[in-house]
Motif scaffolding. Structure first.
Motif, PDB file in Angstrom:
ATOM      1  N   ALA A 102       7.688 -10.576   1.975  1.00 25.75           N
ATOM      2  CA  ALA A 102       8.209  -8.872   1.331  1.00 25.75           C
ATOM      3  C   ALA A 102       6.157  -7.594   1.750  1.00 25.75           C
ATOM      4  O   ALA A 102       6.714  -7.321   2.224  1.00 25.75           O
ATOM      5  CB  ALA A 102       7.170  -9.813  -0.268  1.00 25.75           C
ATOM      6  N   ARG A 103       5.367  -8.699   2.221  1.00 27.31           N
ATOM      7  CA  ARG A 103       4.338  -7.443   2.385  1.00 27.31           C
ATOM      8  C   ARG A 103       5.204  -7.131   4.312  1.00 27.31           C
ATOM      9  O   ARG A 103       4.831  -5.694   3.953  1.00 27.31           O
ATOM     10  CB  ARG A 103       3.405  -8.496   3.008  1.00 27.31           C
ATOM     11  CG  ARG A 103       3.000  -8.729   1.765  1.00 27.31           C
ATOM     12  CD  ARG A 103       1.250  -9.519   2.054  1.00 27.31           C
ATOM     13  NE  ARG A 103       0.946 -10.547   3.500  1.00 27.31           N
ATOM     14  CZ  ARG A 103       1.331 -12.338   2.613  1.00 27.31           C
ATOM     15  NH1 ARG A 103       0.999 -12.138   1.616  1.00 27.31           N
ATOM     16  NH2 ARG A 103       1.505 -13.023   3.374  1.00 27.31           N
ATOM     17  N   ARG A 104       5.661  -6.963   4.698  1.00 27.52           N
ATOM     18  CA  ARG A 104       5.743  -6.456   5.768  1.00 27.52           C
ATOM     19  C   ARG A 104       7.095  -5.349   5.561  1.00 27.52           C
ATOM     20  O   ARG A 104       6.817  -4.201   5.850  1.00 27.52           O
ATOM     21  CB  ARG A 104       5.866  -7.761   6.843  1.00 27.52           C
ATOM     22  CG  ARG A 104       5.569  -8.376   7.633  1.00 27.52           C
ATOM     23  CD  ARG A 104       5.537  -9.752   8.555  1.00 27.52           C
ATOM     24  NE  ARG A 104       4.802 -10.091   9.458  1.00 27.52           N
ATOM     25  CZ  ARG A 104       4.707 -10.435  10.390  1.00 27.52           C
ATOM     26  NH1 ARG A 104       5.836 -10.668  10.978  1.00 27.52           N
ATOM     27  NH2 ARG A 104       3.913 -11.275  10.631  1.00 27.52           N
ATOM     28  N   ASP A 111      11.766  -0.618  -0.690  1.00 26.83           N
ATOM     29  CA  ASP A 111      11.096  -1.349  -1.834  1.00 26.83           C
ATOM     30  C   ASP A 111      11.267  -2.765  -1.969  1.00 26.83           C
ATOM     31  O   ASP A 111      12.173  -3.414  -1.859  1.00 26.83           O
ATOM     32  CB  ASP A 111      12.516  -0.392  -2.834  1.00 26.83           C
ATOM     33  CG  ASP A 111      11.958  -0.581  -4.305  1.00 26.83           C
ATOM     34  OD1 ASP A 111      11.190  -1.420  -4.795  1.00 26.83           O
ATOM     35  OD2 ASP A 111      12.671   0.448  -5.026  1.00 26.83           O
ATOM     36  N   THR A 112      10.024  -3.349  -2.335  1.00 30.64           N
ATOM     37  CA  THR A 112      10.680  -5.008  -1.794  1.00 30.64           C
ATOM     38  C   THR A 112       9.819  -5.432  -3.447  1.00 30.64           C
ATOM     39  O   THR A 112       8.608  -5.297  -3.453  1.00 30.64           O
ATOM     40  CB  THR A 112      10.002  -5.266  -0.891  1.00 30.64           C
ATOM     41  OG1 THR A 112      10.671  -4.961   0.218  1.00 30.64           O
ATOM     42  CG2 THR A 112      10.256  -6.501  -0.643  1.00 30.64           C
ATOM     43  N   ALA A 113      10.591  -5.821  -4.234  1.00 33.32           N
ATOM     44  CA  ALA A 113       9.604  -6.724  -5.488  1.00 33.32           C
ATOM     45  C   ALA A 113       9.186  -8.052  -4.856  1.00 33.32           C
ATOM     46  O   ALA A 113      10.178  -8.881  -3.837  1.00 33.32           O
ATOM     47  CB  ALA A 113      10.336  -7.575  -6.897  1.00 33.32           C
ATOM     48  N   TYR A 114       8.675  -8.945  -5.324  1.00 38.65           N
ATOM     49  CA  TYR A 114       8.274 -10.729  -4.862  1.00 38.65           C
ATOM     50  C   TYR A 114       7.523 -10.767  -6.150  1.00 38.65           C
ATOM     51  O   TYR A 114       6.339 -10.392  -6.861  1.00 38.65           O
ATOM     52  CB  TYR A 114       7.150 -10.255  -3.529  1.00 38.65           C
ATOM     53  CG  TYR A 114       5.817 -11.411  -2.918  1.00 38.65           C
ATOM     54  CD1 TYR A 114       7.358 -12.917  -3.172  1.00 38.65           C
ATOM     55  CD2 TYR A 114       5.088 -11.948  -3.634  1.00 38.65           C
ATOM     56  CE1 TYR A 114       6.567 -13.432  -2.520  1.00 38.65           C
ATOM     57  CE2 TYR A 114       4.427 -12.854  -3.096  1.00 38.65           C
ATOM     58  CZ  TYR A 114       5.009 -13.487  -2.844  1.00 38.65           C
ATOM     59  OH  TYR A 114       4.460 -14.651  -2.457  1.00 38.65           O
ATOM     60  N   THR A 178       4.143   4.136   3.621  1.00 40.80           N
ATOM     61  CA  THR A 178       4.126   4.984   2.363  1.00 40.80           C
ATOM     62  C   THR A 178       3.916   3.721   0.299  1.00 40.80           C
ATOM     63  O   THR A 178       4.095   4.008  -0.335  1.00 40.80           O
ATOM     64  CB  THR A 178       5.802   5.393   1.864  1.00 40.80           C
ATOM     65  OG1 THR A 178       7.051   4.629   2.350  1.00 40.80           O
ATOM     66  CG2 THR A 178       5.472   6.406   3.284  1.00 40.80           C
ATOM     67  N   ARG A 179       4.258   2.471   0.860  1.00 41.17           N
ATOM     68  CA  ARG A 179       4.249   1.565  -0.346  1.00 41.17           C
ATOM     69  C   ARG A 179       3.059   0.872   0.095  1.00 41.17           C
ATOM     70  O   ARG A 179       2.328   0.132   1.375  1.00 41.17           O
ATOM     71  CB  ARG A 179       5.246   0.646  -0.299  1.00 41.17           C
ATOM     72  CG  ARG A 179       6.680   1.271  -0.433  1.00 41.17           C
ATOM     73  CD  ARG A 179       7.736   0.976  -1.034  1.00 41.17           C
ATOM     74  NE  ARG A 179       8.646   1.967  -1.270  1.00 41.17           N
ATOM     75  CZ  ARG A 179       8.587   1.192  -2.770  1.00 41.17           C
ATOM     76  NH1 ARG A 179       8.056   1.272  -3.831  1.00 41.17           N
ATOM     77  NH2 ARG A 179      10.231   2.833  -3.497  1.00 41.17           N
ATOM     78  N   CYS A 180       2.375   0.441  -0.787  1.00 39.05           N
ATOM     79  CA  CYS A 180       1.429  -0.751  -1.002  1.00 39.05           C
ATOM     80  C   CYS A 180       1.623  -1.707  -0.752  1.00 39.05           C
ATOM     81  O   CYS A 180       3.293  -2.741  -1.335  1.00 39.05           O
ATOM     82  CB  CYS A 180       0.800  -1.011  -2.813  1.00 39.05           C
ATOM     83  SG  CYS A 180      -1.029  -1.949  -3.185  1.00 39.05           S
ATOM     84  N   THR A 181       1.537  -2.907  -0.047  1.00 37.39           N
ATOM     85  CA  THR A 181       1.586  -4.326   0.814  1.00 37.39           C
ATOM     86  C   THR A 181       1.058  -5.161  -0.380  1.00 37.39           C
ATOM     87  O   THR A 181       1.810  -6.385  -0.329  1.00 37.39           O
ATOM     88  CB  THR A 181       1.107  -4.768   2.554  1.00 37.39           C
ATOM     89  OG1 THR A 181      -0.370  -4.546   1.605  1.00 37.39           O
ATOM     90  CG2 THR A 181       1.257  -3.690   2.964  1.00 37.39           C
ATOM     91  N   ASN A 184       3.380  -3.464  -4.174  1.00 37.02           N
ATOM     92  CA  ASN A 184       5.072  -2.698  -4.155  1.00 37.02           C
ATOM     93  C   ASN A 184       4.849  -1.160  -4.694  1.00 37.02           C
ATOM     94  O   ASN A 184       5.623   0.021  -4.351  1.00 37.02           O
ATOM     95  CB  ASN A 184       5.893  -2.680  -4.512  1.00 37.02           C
ATOM     96  CG  ASN A 184       7.233  -2.636  -3.580  1.00 37.02           C
ATOM     97  OD1 ASN A 184       7.983  -2.242  -2.958  1.00 37.02           O
ATOM     98  ND2 ASN A 184       8.493  -2.542  -5.481  1.00 37.02           N
ATOM     99  N   GLY A 185       3.589  -0.749  -5.261  1.00 35.43           N
ATOM    100  CA  GLY A 185       3.447   0.522  -5.518  1.00 35.43           C
ATOM    101  C   GLY A 185       3.407   1.988  -4.132  1.00 35.43           C
ATOM    102  O   GLY A 185       3.284   1.277  -3.276  1.00 35.43           O
ATOM    103  N   LEU A 186       4.005   3.135  -4.570  1.00 39.62           N
ATOM    104  CA  LEU A 186       3.478   3.842  -3.307  1.00 39.62           C
ATOM    105  C   LEU A 186       2.915   4.926  -3.457  1.00 39.62           C
ATOM    106  O   LEU A 186       1.240   4.527  -4.033  1.00 39.62           O
ATOM    107  CB  LEU A 186       4.430   5.064  -3.984  1.00 39.62           C
ATOM    108  CG  LEU A 186       6.024   5.161  -4.185  1.00 39.62           C
ATOM    109  CD1 LEU A 186       6.762   6.436  -5.129  1.00 39.62           C
ATOM    110  CD2 LEU A 186       6.835   4.752  -2.746  1.00 39.62           C
TER     111      LEU A 186
END
Length: 244
Positions: A102-104, A111-114, A178-181, A184-186
């Motif tokens: 998910a982090r990668r 766009d990855t929800a976890y 571009t996303r928070c690891t 998932n926010g921008l």
């Protein structure tokens, strides 16, 4: 299943791990109950339908709802790659066991929800449907849930191979950094003053370029692990470019 029509099934090589009871060729004979669909038969043998492409019976393609008849010969093909998911923009939902993946994916701007806790299969399937996300998991039972929007089995247990699998199978658009690891926010550009409360003295003195998550407020800068992350990004972008 027994006392019904007996059929011959041959599975594509990629599916052999799901059917250890089959011969090395991936073929087996099985009796059906005479009323269950071919999709149900395939799943009862261990293969999630998320991994099945076309079903071919005696040389013709049939839907998963096809009810097998005595003596039919079935070929079970794997999904085509790249796999296209109709409808919503491509986005993913990962279960509790796939945190590194998910982090990668987030690092690459996907766009990855976890779910960091085990909320249970029904809740995961419901979220997949509500948010129209592709469920990624190594849990075959979860992937058999009918309410899933879409799903895919993650074959490897190694994060670097898992990432390669997902990128090869779905070819998502990549927007690195571009996303928070974490959530998932921008991300947005931020000044040092805006993130000063998150910086240790050495970091405050050494770095001048920062980003901040619009949702959780986490700060980012090119710190000690940046070269390792850069290598992950460069490899993924290069592989994506090769596949066109």
């Amino acid at each position: 299943m027994n006392n019904g029509p007996e059929i011959h099934i041959e599975f594509a090589p990629e599916l052999h791990l799901f059917v250890p009871q089959a011969r090395p060729s991936g073929a087996l004979r099985t009796a059906t109950d005479g009323v269950s669909s071919l999709g149900h038969v395939v799943e009862s043998l261990g293969v999630p339908l998320t991994e099945v492409g076309t079903l071919v019976v005696d040389g013709r393609e049939v839907p998963a709802s096809h009810v097998p008849a005595e003596g039919e010969s079935v070929r079970v093909r794997t999904v085509t790659r790249p796999q296209r998911v109709p409808g919503a923009p491509l986005r993913f939902l990962l279960d509790v066991h796939l945190g590194t993946l998910a982090r990668r994916l987030r690092l690459l701007g996907v766009d990855t929800a976890y779910e960091s806790t085990d909320i249970g299969d029904p809740a995961l399937a419901a979220r997949s449907a509500a948010e129209q996300r592709v469920m990624l998991s190594r849990d075959r039972g979860l992937l058999r849930r009918r309410e899933l929007w879409a799903g895919a089995f993650v074959y490897s247990t190694r994060p670097e191979e898992q990432l390669q699998e997902v990128l090869d199978r779905f070819r998502p658009d990549l927007r690195p950094w571009t996303r928070c690891t974490a959530c998932n926010g921008l991300l947005r550009q931020a000044t040092k003053d805006e993130v000063a409360d998150q910086l240790k003295h050495g970091t405050h003195r050494t770095y001048d370029v920062f980003a901040q998550c619009r949702d959780c407020g986490r700060a980012y800068w090119k710190g000690a692990h940046h070269e390792q992350l850069e290598a992950i990004v460069e490899q993924a972008v290069s592989r994506s470019a090769q596949h066109g």
